[in-house]
Design an enzyme around this catalytic site. Structure first.
Site, short mmCIF file in Angstrom:
data_model
loop_
_atom_site.label_atom_id
_atom_site.label_comp_id
_atom_site.label_asym_id
_atom_site.label_seq_id
_atom_site.Cartn_x
_atom_site.Cartn_y
_atom_site.Cartn_z
NE ARG A 37 46.08 33.08 31.09
CZ ARG A 37 46.66 33.05 32.28
NH1 ARG A 37 47.97 32.93 32.38
NH2 ARG A 37 45.92 33.10 33.38
NE ARG A 46 46.36 40.05 25.03
CZ ARG A 46 46.72 39.63 26.24
NH1 ARG A 46 45.89 38.92 26.98
NH2 ARG A 46 47.92 39.90 26.72
CG ASP A 82 42.37 42.95 34.79
OD1 ASP A 82 42.71 41.75 34.75
OD2 ASP A 82 42.65 43.71 35.75
CE1 TYR A 157 46.16 42.17 42.39
CE2 TYR A 157 43.81 42.57 42.16
CZ TYR A 157 44.89 41.72 42.06
OH TYR A 157 44.71 40.43 41.63
#
Length: 355
Positions: A37, A46, A82, A157
């Site tokens: 970013r 993106r 990711d 997670y």
């Protein structure tokens, strides 16, 4: 046996020279989250595309991986991916929610949940195709680093259902039902190894095992409940490519993490490099260091940035002179912050290359 026919012979790549403990032509540098970013070109490509969709689009993941290499003159590309990509590919219902992070639709809480958890049993072709495109553009002095998430972070997670401030459900499962915990870690480890092998067969030059949340553990818990699985992942590519092991807020865990088997140990900004090196060497012998500029220093201006780069370089040289380290790859102590001025990154790379 893994197919390594696509691996390039990069005898002049500074990153790989340093990773092997040899003297590179210049101090190699790459930055975690260098593709992201902070770059306007990233935001453009993106726009309107979900994060995980980007990771499964060969042309797009290749373009995003290469953007910082073109702009900043870093010595290595890091595969745009990711940590939950292999979970998604295995068939687990996971999404990356903007502003929150990975969210699991059906958290894992019982032995039955673990037994039903899908395991990745195939190559991720989209990633392999993306790697092929990246290798076409990289020069013979630029390495491609593959990337996988460590099993503890993925387990957290899965158990918490998403990001957690305290990891209380994860730690509770670890201690209340160790058999379920270890079964979960075994399934995750199998999936991570399969994803890593996809990348190795596609031709990556090195890899990093990234443990976002290990710093929340005691060393005792890390050794008993996490280390064996991280070691399995690193062992699965031993002798094939250089291996980097990095965790956040893991200064106290460095001695344990160093025994997992990587050639390179990443150090976050909280621990001085020479101090980290002495801890690592005492536990596992001298290794190559990676790190460890505080990402916030990229906001401080040229003079403080240069001073900090000088200090980190000197700490690395002190560690090498003391026999506590065998080399140094410059990096941040974590990832590039989204609001970082891209020019500050370019300037930092130029300063590092002058060391």
């Amino acid at each position: 046996m893994l197919d390594q026919s696509r691996r390039r012979n990069l005898s002049a790549a500074p990153f790989l020279e340093a990773a092997a403990g040899r003297t590179p032509s210049r101090t190699p540098v790459w930055f975690m989250r260098q593709a992201g970013r902070s770059l306007p070109e990233y935001r453009r490509v993106r726009e309107g595309i979900a994060m995980l969709d980007s990771c499964f689009d060969p042309a797009l993941l290749a373009e995003i991986t290469m953007q910082p290499v073109r702009r900043h003159d870093v010595d290595a590309a890091i595969l745009f991916s990711d940590i939950v990509v292999p979970l998604k590919a295995a068939g687990i219902a996971v999404d990356i929610v903007p502003g929150r992070g990975p969210v699991i639709a059906n958290p894992v809480t019982t032995a039955a949940d673990v037994a039903a958890l899908p395991v990745l049993d195939h190559e991720i072709d989209e990633v392999a195709q993306g790697i092929a495109l990246i290798l076409e553009e990289l020069s013979d002095t630029q390495a491609l680093i593959g990337f996988v998430g460590a099993p503890f972070t993925l387990a957290s997670y899965l158990v918490e259902g998403g990001p957690s401030k305290n990891h209380e459900r994860t730690k509770a499962l670890m201690h209340s039902d160790p058999s379920v915990w270890h079964a979960l870690m075994e399934r995750i480890t199998t999936t991570v190894i399969r994803f890593l092998h996809t990348q190795v067969s596609a031709g990556i030059d090195a890899m990093q095992l990234f443990d976002s949340w290990a710093g929340f553990l005691t060393e005792r818990d890390y050794r008993a409940h996490v280390l064996p699985y991280s070691k399995q992942i690193l062992d699965s590519v031993a002798g094939m490519i250089p291996r980097i092991h990095f965790g956040v807020a893991t200064g106290e865990l460095l001695p344990a993490m160093a025994t997992a088997g990587s050639e390179v140990m990443g150090v976050d900004w909280r621990t001085p490099l020479d101090v980290a090196a002495s801890r690592i060497a005492a536990a596992a012998g001298p290794k190559v260091l990676q790190g460890n500029l505080d990402p916030a220093l990229l906001f401080a201006g040229a003079e403080p940035l240069q001073a900090e780069i000088n200090l980190i370089t000197q700490q690395a040289r002190t560690a090498i002179a003391a026999g506590h380290a065998t080399g140094h790859i410059f990096n941040l102590g974590h990832g590039v912050l989204p609001s970082t001025d891209p020019q500050a990154i370019t300037d930092a790379v130029a300063m590092i290359h002058q060391q």
